[in-house]
Design an enzyme around this catalytic site. Structure first.
Site, PDB file in Angstrom:
ATOM      1  N   MET A  21       0.848  -1.190   0.000  1.00  0.00           N
ATOM      2  CA  MET A  21       0.000   0.000   0.000  1.00  0.00           C
ATOM      3  C   MET A  21       0.890   1.249   0.000  1.00  0.00           C
ATOM      4  SD  MET A  21      -2.480   1.391   3.030  1.00  0.00           S
ATOM      5  CE  MET A  21      -3.998   0.566   2.555  1.00  0.00           C
ATOM      6  N   GLY A  27      -7.959  10.665  -0.069  1.00  0.00           N
ATOM      7  CA  GLY A  27      -9.313  10.304   0.357  1.00  0.00           C
ATOM      8  C   GLY A  27     -10.351  11.003  -0.495  1.00  0.00           C
ATOM      9  N   ASP A  52      -8.797   6.175  -1.731  1.00  0.00           N
ATOM     10  CA  ASP A  52      -9.710   5.604  -0.746  1.00  0.00           C
ATOM     11  C   ASP A  52     -11.140   6.046  -1.060  1.00  0.00           C
ATOM     12  OD1 ASP A  52     -10.075   4.428   2.153  1.00  0.00           O
ATOM     13  OD2 ASP A  52     -11.154   6.347   2.158  1.00  0.00           O
ATOM     14  N   TYR A  57     -19.880   7.378   0.194  1.00  0.00           N
ATOM     15  CA  TYR A  57     -19.565   8.728  -0.296  1.00  0.00           C
ATOM     16  C   TYR A  57     -20.388   9.099  -1.536  1.00  0.00           C
ATOM     17  CZ  TYR A  57     -15.448   7.956   2.700  1.00  0.00           C
ATOM     18  OH  TYR A  57     -14.610   7.650   3.744  1.00  0.00           O
ATOM     19  N   LYS A  86     -15.380   0.633   0.381  1.00  0.00           N
ATOM     20  CA  LYS A  86     -15.876   0.137   1.679  1.00  0.00           C
ATOM     21  C   LYS A  86     -17.330  -0.299   1.623  1.00  0.00           C
ATOM     22  CE  LYS A  86     -13.104   3.798   3.808  1.00  0.00           C
ATOM     23  NZ  LYS A  86     -13.389   4.985   2.975  1.00  0.00           N
ATOM     24  N   HIS A 119     -16.861  -0.652   6.521  1.00  0.00           N
ATOM     25  CA  HIS A 119     -16.721   0.789   6.790  1.00  0.00           C
ATOM     26  C   HIS A 119     -16.801   1.103   8.284  1.00  0.00           C
ATOM     27  CE1 HIS A 119     -17.442   4.947   4.779  1.00  0.00           C
ATOM     28  NE2 HIS A 119     -16.867   5.101   5.947  1.00  0.00           N
TER      29      HIS A 119
HETATM   30  N1  LIG Z   1     -13.349   5.384   7.523  1.00  0.00           N
HETATM   31  C1  LIG Z   1     -13.974   6.462   7.893  1.00  0.00           C
HETATM   32  O1  LIG Z   1     -14.954   6.423   8.636  1.00  0.00           O
HETATM   33  C2  LIG Z   1     -13.483   7.784   7.400  1.00  0.00           C
HETATM   34  C3  LIG Z   1     -13.925   8.955   8.017  1.00  0.00           C
HETATM   35  C4  LIG Z   1     -13.437  10.150   7.537  1.00  0.00           C
HETATM   36  C5  LIG Z   1     -12.546  10.186   6.487  1.00  0.00           C
HETATM   37  N2  LIG Z   1     -12.159   9.019   5.890  1.00  0.00           N
HETATM   38  C6  LIG Z   1     -11.252   9.024   4.726  1.00  0.00           C
HETATM   39  O2  LIG Z   1     -10.101   9.759   5.027  1.00  0.00           O
HETATM   40  C7  LIG Z   1      -9.923  10.781   4.042  1.00  0.00           C
HETATM   41  C8  LIG Z   1      -9.149  11.890   4.659  1.00  0.00           C
HETATM   42  O3  LIG Z   1      -9.850  12.464   5.753  1.00  0.00           O
HETATM   43  P1  LIG Z   1      -9.873  14.007   5.907  1.00  0.00           P
HETATM   44  O4  LIG Z   1     -10.545  14.601   4.730  1.00  0.00           O
HETATM   45  O5  LIG Z   1     -10.418  14.323   7.235  1.00  0.00           O
HETATM   46  O6  LIG Z   1      -8.302  14.333   5.876  1.00  0.00           O
HETATM   47  P2  LIG Z   1      -7.481  15.615   6.242  1.00  0.00           P
HETATM   48  O7  LIG Z   1      -6.435  15.713   5.196  1.00  0.00           O
HETATM   49  O8  LIG Z   1      -7.095  15.550   7.676  1.00  0.00           O
HETATM   50  O9  LIG Z   1      -8.473  16.837   6.143  1.00  0.00           O
HETATM   51  C9  LIG Z   1      -8.822  17.372   4.900  1.00  0.00           C
HETATM   52  C10 LIG Z   1      -9.104  18.832   5.047  1.00  0.00           C
HETATM   53  O10 LIG Z   1      -7.934  19.498   5.510  1.00  0.00           O
HETATM   54  C11 LIG Z   1      -7.732  20.674   4.786  1.00  0.00           C
HETATM   55  N3  LIG Z   1      -6.430  20.583   4.116  1.00  0.00           N
HETATM   56  C12 LIG Z   1      -5.991  19.678   3.207  1.00  0.00           C
HETATM   57  N4  LIG Z   1      -4.734  19.926   2.832  1.00  0.00           N
HETATM   58  C13 LIG Z   1      -4.356  21.021   3.539  1.00  0.00           C
HETATM   59  C14 LIG Z   1      -3.163  21.756   3.596  1.00  0.00           C
HETATM   60  N5  LIG Z   1      -2.111  21.431   2.860  1.00  0.00           N
HETATM   61  N6  LIG Z   1      -3.107  22.825   4.442  1.00  0.00           N
HETATM   62  C15 LIG Z   1      -4.171  23.171   5.182  1.00  0.00           C
HETATM   63  N7  LIG Z   1      -5.348  22.504   5.165  1.00  0.00           N
HETATM   64  C16 LIG Z   1      -5.433  21.433   4.351  1.00  0.00           C
HETATM   65  C17 LIG Z   1      -8.837  20.777   3.771  1.00  0.00           C
HETATM   66  O11 LIG Z   1      -9.847  21.618   4.240  1.00  0.00           O
HETATM   67  P3  LIG Z   1     -10.609  22.637   3.239  1.00  0.00           P
HETATM   68  O12 LIG Z   1     -10.425  22.096   1.853  1.00  0.00           O
HETATM   69  O13 LIG Z   1     -12.007  22.574   3.720  1.00  0.00           O
HETATM   70  O14 LIG Z   1      -9.950  23.940   3.454  1.00  0.00           O
HETATM   71  C18 LIG Z   1      -9.426  19.408   3.685  1.00  0.00           C
HETATM   72  O15 LIG Z   1     -10.816  19.371   3.491  1.00  0.00           O
HETATM   73  C19 LIG Z   1     -11.325  11.055   3.539  1.00  0.00           C
HETATM   74  O16 LIG Z   1     -11.376  11.663   2.270  1.00  0.00           O
HETATM   75  C20 LIG Z   1     -11.857   9.647   3.490  1.00  0.00           C
HETATM   76  O17 LIG Z   1     -11.383   8.983   2.339  1.00  0.00           O
HETATM   77  C21 LIG Z   1     -12.601   7.838   6.355  1.00  0.00           C
END
Ligand SMILES: NC(=O)c1ccc[n+]([C@@H]2O[C@H](COP(=O)([O-])OP(=O)(O)OC[C@H]3O[C@@H](n4cnc5c(N)ncnc54)[C@H](OP(=O)(O)O)[C@@H]3O)[C@@H](O)[C@H]2O)c1
Length: 314
Positions: A21, A27, A52, A57, A86, A119
């Site tokens: 991986m 995501g 992912d 979604y 998932k 999931h």
């Molecule tokens: N299994 C589960 O239950 C579960 C739950 C949640 C997520 N996931 C998966 O995990 C993935 C990632 O989660 P996440 O979206 O929470 O990840 P994350 O990368 O922690 O948060 C993403 C948010 O952070 C901000 N961001 C991204 N890059 C940035 C940077 N370089 N500087 C500043 N802010 C930045 C953006 O906000 P803005 O664009 O709003 O400004 C973006 O929406 C999801 O897409 C999904 O595939 C799984």
């Protein structure tokens, strides 16, 4: 052995010889379908090779289309990328698992998946309604199926060869242990919330001891403010090493042996989030000493997703 001469290229082996991986994952939890397409394309162009997805979604079709177009344009093969999706909570009944898997595969336009995850460990009332509720708004759980029943149906998917590895998401150590003990095919991956405010050390240690890949979602704390992205320790390290706070947090995640999923929505952020490099040991130690603790997504307790401050679903 984790392969990591260049942090960006780190690939973590999956148990049962199911391949590797890429540690840096993209995501697709993006509610807007047009943004899903551009962000997926931008992530592929920036260098991400791990995607992912989830039935929940409601954008697998858009992710699939963006990937097919991106692979063709970039001369990249399907074997060069790692794709996960998932099984949603309303499909936990064993007889619903293979049809749900096939429907996801069809929407993604793919012949096989690298990884299929349950999931959440919470079974909802079976059916096409993803969010079944009673008249008072309470979730309708399904008490007629156990997580092990669902896991056995997941094992059959591996037997049939369309899915290389299986795992669990939003799982606690207490719920993971019995499945790990009983499983014929051991979980290859668990996907859980993790960032410097939620390091999940006990769970990570169990995963390392048992060759399970720990895949961190919300490694940037979902961008929620205040949150770990604005932590003064992270900002100070970023200034010292000439990287952004996001790059510092993603490097920390990979260097402590986890894979991660981040969701950059623009091409610039995709390039930023892919362009990580190794932090010195003293920086890693400083991050490990952060004492703040914060869980941002309650899905692990209820099966109902949603980041507390953004409400975007699991
Ligand atoms: N299994 C589960 O239950 C579960 C739950 C949640 C997520 N996931 C998966 O995990 C993935 C990632 O989660 P996440 O979206 O929470 O990840 P994350 O990368 O922690 O948060 C993403 C948010 O952070 C901000 N961001 C991204 N890059 C940035 C940077 N370089 N500087 C500043 N802010 C930045 C953006 O906000 P803005 O664009 O709003 O400004 C973006 O929406 C999801 O897409 C999904 O595939 C799984």
């Amino acid at each position: 052995m984790i392969e990591s001469s260049d942090l960006r290229m780190t690939r973590i082996p999956l148990n049962h010889g199911a391949g590797h991986m890429p540690a840096l994952g993209f995501g697709t939890l993006i509610p807007d379908l047009a943004v899903t397409i551009t962000a997926t394309r931008d992530a592929l162009e920036a260098g991400f090779r791990h995607f992912d997805c989830a039935e929940r979604y409601r954008n697998e079709r858009e992710v699939g289309r963006a990937l097919q177009a991106g692979l063709a344009a970039g001369g990249i093969t399907r074997e060069d990328i790692f794709v996960t999706t998932k099984l949603w909570n309303s499909n936990h009944r064993p007889e619903r698992v293979e049809p749900a898997f096939e429907a996801s595969l069809d929407r993604l336009g793919m012949k096989y998946l690298d990884l299929y995850l349950i999931h959440t460990p919470f079974a909802f009332q079976p059916g096409d309604e993803q969010d079944p509720r009673d008249k008072d708004g309470n979730v309708l759980y399904d008490r007629g199926v156990t997580l092990l029943d669902t896991w056995k149906a997941m094992e059959s998917l591996v037997d049939h060869g369309k899915c290389r590895a299986i795992g669990l998401s939003d799982i606690t150590l207490d719920d993971l242990k019995p499945i790990y003990e009983a499983a014929r095919i051991k979980p290859a991956v668990i996907e859980v919330e993790s960032h410097p405010y939620l390091p999940e050390m006990e769970l990570l240690d169990f995963c390392k001891q048992n060759s399970i890949v720990f895949l961190a979602f919300a490694p940037l704390g979902h961008g929620i403010k205040p949150g770990p992205l604005e932590d003064p320790v992270i900002s100070a390290i970023a200034a010292r090493v000439g990287k952004t706070p996001a790059q510092v947090m993603l490097a920390w995640a990979v260097q402590r042996g986890t894979a991660l999923l981040t969701t950059p929505r623009t091409a610039a952020r995709a390039r930023e989030n892919f362009d990580i490099s190794a932090l010195p040991q003293d920086a890693l130690d400083e991050i490990n000493r952060i004492q703040t603790r914060q869980r941002l997504n309650p899905v692990v307790k209820t099966g109902v997703g949603g980041f507390l401050a953004k409400g975007t679903g699991a």
